[in-house]
Design an enzyme around this catalytic site. Structure first.
Site, PDB file in Angstrom:
ATOM      1  N   GLU A 120       6.886 -29.734 -17.057  1.00 29.40           N
ATOM      2  CA  GLU A 120       7.117 -30.023 -18.472  1.00 29.40           C
ATOM      3  C   GLU A 120       6.936 -28.761 -19.312  1.00 29.40           C
ATOM      4  O   GLU A 120       7.696 -28.495 -20.229  1.00 29.40           O
ATOM      5  CB  GLU A 120       6.132 -31.120 -18.913  1.00 29.40           C
ATOM      6  N   GLN A 137       7.133 -42.130 -19.772  1.00 26.51           N
ATOM      7  CA  GLN A 137       5.946 -41.487 -19.211  1.00 26.51           C
ATOM      8  C   GLN A 137       4.673 -42.094 -19.792  1.00 26.51           C
ATOM      9  O   GLN A 137       4.412 -41.963 -20.988  1.00 26.51           O
ATOM     10  CB  GLN A 137       5.996 -39.980 -19.559  1.00 26.51           C
ATOM     11  N   GLY A 138       3.874 -42.729 -18.951  1.00 20.67           N
ATOM     12  CA  GLY A 138       2.640 -43.373 -19.409  1.00 20.67           C
ATOM     13  C   GLY A 138       1.412 -42.575 -19.014  1.00 20.67           C
ATOM     14  O   GLY A 138       0.732 -42.919 -18.040  1.00 20.67           O
TER      15      GLY A 138
HETATM   16  C1  LIG Z   1       6.537 -36.655 -30.252  1.00 26.54           C
HETATM   17  C2  LIG Z   1       5.516 -36.994 -29.200  1.00 26.54           C
HETATM   18  C3  LIG Z   1       5.919 -37.612 -28.047  1.00 26.54           C
HETATM   19  C4  LIG Z   1       4.993 -37.938 -27.051  1.00 26.54           C
HETATM   20  N1  LIG Z   1       5.420 -38.598 -25.927  1.00 26.54           N
HETATM   21  C5  LIG Z   1       4.523 -38.947 -24.977  1.00 26.54           C
HETATM   22  C6  LIG Z   1       4.940 -39.674 -23.820  1.00 26.54           C
HETATM   23  O1  LIG Z   1       6.130 -39.986 -23.653  1.00 26.54           O
HETATM   24  N2  LIG Z   1       4.008 -40.032 -22.922  1.00 26.54           N
HETATM   25  C7  LIG Z   1       2.686 -39.706 -23.052  1.00 26.54           C
HETATM   26  O2  LIG Z   1       1.890 -40.035 -22.167  1.00 26.54           O
HETATM   27  N3  LIG Z   1       2.238 -39.030 -24.148  1.00 26.54           N
HETATM   28  C8  LIG Z   1       3.127 -38.647 -25.106  1.00 26.54           C
HETATM   29  N4  LIG Z   1       2.706 -37.974 -26.230  1.00 26.54           N
HETATM   30  C9  LIG Z   1       1.269 -37.773 -26.426  1.00 26.54           C
HETATM   31  C10 LIG Z   1       0.793 -36.348 -26.279  1.00 26.54           C
HETATM   32  O3  LIG Z   1       0.790 -35.958 -24.937  1.00 26.54           O
HETATM   33  C11 LIG Z   1      -0.604 -36.278 -26.913  1.00 26.54           C
HETATM   34  O4  LIG Z   1      -0.439 -36.512 -28.289  1.00 26.54           O
HETATM   35  C12 LIG Z   1      -1.284 -34.954 -26.689  1.00 26.54           C
HETATM   36  O5  LIG Z   1      -1.619 -34.778 -25.342  1.00 26.54           O
HETATM   37  C13 LIG Z   1      -2.551 -34.816 -27.545  1.00 26.54           C
HETATM   38  O6  LIG Z   1      -3.390 -35.887 -27.354  1.00 26.54           O
HETATM   39  P1  LIG Z   1      -3.951 -36.751 -28.588  1.00 26.54           P
HETATM   40  O7  LIG Z   1      -2.796 -37.120 -29.459  1.00 26.54           O
HETATM   41  O8  LIG Z   1      -4.801 -37.834 -28.044  1.00 26.54           O
HETATM   42  O9  LIG Z   1      -4.829 -35.744 -29.427  1.00 26.54           O
HETATM   43  P2  LIG Z   1      -6.317 -35.284 -29.103  1.00 26.54           P
HETATM   44  O10 LIG Z   1      -6.438 -34.928 -27.673  1.00 26.54           O
HETATM   45  O11 LIG Z   1      -7.255 -36.319 -29.639  1.00 26.54           O
HETATM   46  O12 LIG Z   1      -6.425 -33.972 -29.956  1.00 26.54           O
HETATM   47  C14 LIG Z   1      -6.636 -33.990 -31.375  1.00 26.54           C
HETATM   48  C15 LIG Z   1      -6.790 -32.542 -31.824  1.00 26.54           C
HETATM   49  O13 LIG Z   1      -7.946 -31.957 -31.205  1.00 26.54           O
HETATM   50  C16 LIG Z   1      -7.582 -30.770 -30.489  1.00 26.54           C
HETATM   51  N5  LIG Z   1      -8.358 -30.685 -29.256  1.00 26.54           N
HETATM   52  C17 LIG Z   1      -8.534 -31.661 -28.334  1.00 26.54           C
HETATM   53  N6  LIG Z   1      -9.308 -31.211 -27.321  1.00 26.54           N
HETATM   54  C18 LIG Z   1      -9.600 -29.913 -27.603  1.00 26.54           C
HETATM   55  C19 LIG Z   1     -10.374 -28.911 -26.948  1.00 26.54           C
HETATM   56  N7  LIG Z   1     -10.956 -29.121 -25.767  1.00 26.54           N
HETATM   57  N8  LIG Z   1     -10.449 -27.681 -27.529  1.00 26.54           N
HETATM   58  C20 LIG Z   1      -9.842 -27.422 -28.721  1.00 26.54           C
HETATM   59  N9  LIG Z   1      -9.112 -28.350 -29.402  1.00 26.54           N
HETATM   60  C21 LIG Z   1      -9.004 -29.582 -28.850  1.00 26.54           C
HETATM   61  C22 LIG Z   1      -6.108 -30.936 -30.170  1.00 26.54           C
HETATM   62  O14 LIG Z   1      -5.464 -29.684 -29.942  1.00 26.54           O
HETATM   63  C23 LIG Z   1      -5.599 -31.654 -31.416  1.00 26.54           C
HETATM   64  O15 LIG Z   1      -5.359 -30.700 -32.439  1.00 26.54           O
HETATM   65  C24 LIG Z   1       3.618 -37.620 -27.235  1.00 26.54           C
HETATM   66  C25 LIG Z   1       3.200 -36.970 -28.413  1.00 26.54           C
HETATM   67  C26 LIG Z   1       4.134 -36.655 -29.384  1.00 26.54           C
HETATM   68  C27 LIG Z   1       3.675 -35.960 -30.629  1.00 26.54           C
END
Ligand SMILES: Cc1cc2nc3c(=O)[nH]c(=O)nc-3n(C[C@H](O)[C@H](O)[C@H](O)COP(=O)(O)OP(=O)(O)OC[C@H]3O[C@@H](n4cnc5c(N)ncnc54)[C@H](O)[C@@H]3O)c2cc1C
Length: 389
Positions: free
Chosen positions: A248, A130-131
């Site tokens: 999901e 998933q990208g």
């Molecule tokens: C084990 C694992 C597997 C994954 N696999 C996939 C995959 O296969 N494909 C894929 O596309 N992605 C994948 N992901 C990514 C996942 O979807 C993202 O990590 C997630 O959506 C959070 O985005 P970010 O890491 O950029 O954090 P950010 O969005 O930068 O968030 C950082 C922090 O800020 C908080 N935050 C952000 N915005 C807000 C807001 N508006 N209000 C309050 N708090 C906020 C968040 O809750 C978090 O605590 C995976 C992640 C993990 C941990």
């Protein structure tokens, strides 16, 4: 016993207990013992025998309609299926194809896409990843910048995805890409299917806290993809992305992880001989009651689905509560295990006593599929009527 002895014309016509017994029999007769309760997310080659056993029996895709090779289970039977798989410690196989993309193609794909891709997911020929996420587009997914520009009959893709689970194992990736830079950010996004062996695709593994290379960065450098690899309409990918996130969240909101963690917590208490102590029983009973509450809520939501009624923001509550409970149980397991919790490997090589692994998995569960804070925002705005930030 031949795997097809588990096939039934209509699983939903079976009584719940009868179906539960069938699932248990299927698991005990088909699940490779060495893959039970794996201490980490398995790679494709490791999970392959189990994937193929489910595929051969027609048991890979419980929610898909029968006509596409699924089991056609109604939500309450799906719940039994999930519960039994979790109680057994069944290994999770690479599931982005049948769990996420399949339902989406069934709803929005062209006939050609359904005919081409669905059978290959069921047969194990195509493994998908998933990208969605990008370095500056995780929670704020609509800010994604990977772009696809039409050039004749092909899209030319440039950009980067990150945290892509099992990307190095996948044959294909389903991606959200920007196809109109001038449109409002949600409106210029399309849903594109890209073969991972295309020239210009590079996968760089990321090592996680468990010291495993479970996810990767994926780079696209002038990757050319046929025009017809878009699912649905051009620039309408956001609608599908949201729908897919809905699938999901139901999956992530099912009681499976918390239920599994709770049964392992009890095993841990037995290991330390504290299972009859009042302090343990107090905490354990509290978790059990919370899990019962969660199961009731999940069944109610599953019922709404069965009646074909649309799901609302309560799906976010499911994900929020399940992952929170999973985390609290895992934290108590760390407390109980004391210094043993510091080992990355399972205690006494018993896979059911993998305290550190469970703890770290429970941290990740509150991030993927939409973070805890994002689920709270959704609930605050849609249920409580609070203003958006
Ligand atoms: C084990 C694992 C597997 C994954 N696999 C996939 C995959 O296969 N494909 C894929 O596309 N992605 C994948 N992901 C990514 C996942 O979807 C993202 O990590 C997630 O959506 C959070 O985005 P970010 O890491 O950029 O954090 P950010 O969005 O930068 O968030 C950082 C922090 O800020 C908080 N935050 C952000 N915005 C807000 C807001 N508006 N209000 C309050 N708090 C906020 C968040 O809750 C978090 O605590 C995976 C992640 C993990 C941990």
């Amino acid at each position: 016993m031949a795997p097809n002895s588990y096939a039934r014309d209509d699983y939903n016509a079976l009584g719940d207990d009868e179906f539960r017994i069938l699932v248990r029999r299927f698991l005990s007769e088909n699940h490779p013992p060495e893959l039970r309760s794996p201490p980490k997310r398995l790679h494709r080659h490791e999970a392959h025998p189990w994937y193929m056993a489910m595929s051969a029996a027609g048991w890979l895709a419980p929610a898909w309609p029968r006509q596409y090779g699924g089991m056609g289970l109604d939500p309450s039977k799906q719940l039994i299926y999930v519960e039994e798989f979790e109680n057994f410690g069944a290994a999770r196989v690479p599931d982005h194809g049948f769990m996420l993309l399949g339902p989406l193609l069934i709803n929005y794909g062209s006939e050609e896409q359904k005919n081409l891709f669905l059978p290959k997911i069921i047969s194990g020929e195509h493994i998908w990843c998933q990208g969605y996420s990008e370095p500056n587009a995780g929670s704020d997914l609509a800010s994604l910048r990977t772009e696809a520009v039409l050039d004749g009959d092909e899209w030319v893709v440039n950009g980067q995805k990150t945290w892509t689970t099992l990307a190095g194992d996948a044959d294909w990736i389903f991606c959200l890409v920007r196809t109109d830079k001038a449109a409002k950010k949600q409106e210029g996004i399309s849903f594109l299917l890209i073969p991972m062996n295309s020239p210009g695709v590079t996968v760089k593994p990321i090592v996680n806290l468990n010291l495993e290379d479970e996810f990767s960065e994926v780079f696209f450098d002038n990757v050319r993809v046929p025009k017809d690899n878009i699912v649905g309409l051009i620039n309408q990918g956001w609608t599908m992305a949201k729908r897919l996130l809905g699938f999901e969240r139901i999956f992530l909101g099912s009681p499976r992880q918390a239920a599994n963690a709770l049964s392992k917590l009890y095993g841990l208490a037995v290991h330390y001989g504290v299972e009859k102590q009042e302090t343990f029983l107090d905490r354990y009973t509290g978790f059990r009651l919370e899990l019962e509450d969660h199961q009731c809520l999940f069944s109610r939501i599953a019922d709404t689905l069965r009646q074909g009624r649309p799901l609302g923001p309560e799906v976010s509550f499911l994900k929020l509560h399940q992952t929170g409970l999973f985390q609290r149980i895992s934290e108590y397991a760390v407390e109980l295990a004391g210094q043993d919790a510091g080992y990355l490997d399972p205690i006494d090589s018993n896979r059911n006593l993998n305290v550190a692994g469970g703890f770290m998995n429970s941290r990740a569960a509150t991030i993927y599929g939409g973070t805890t804070q994002v689920q709270k925002n959704i609930l605050a705005q849609s249920l409580m009527g609070l203003p958006a930030k």
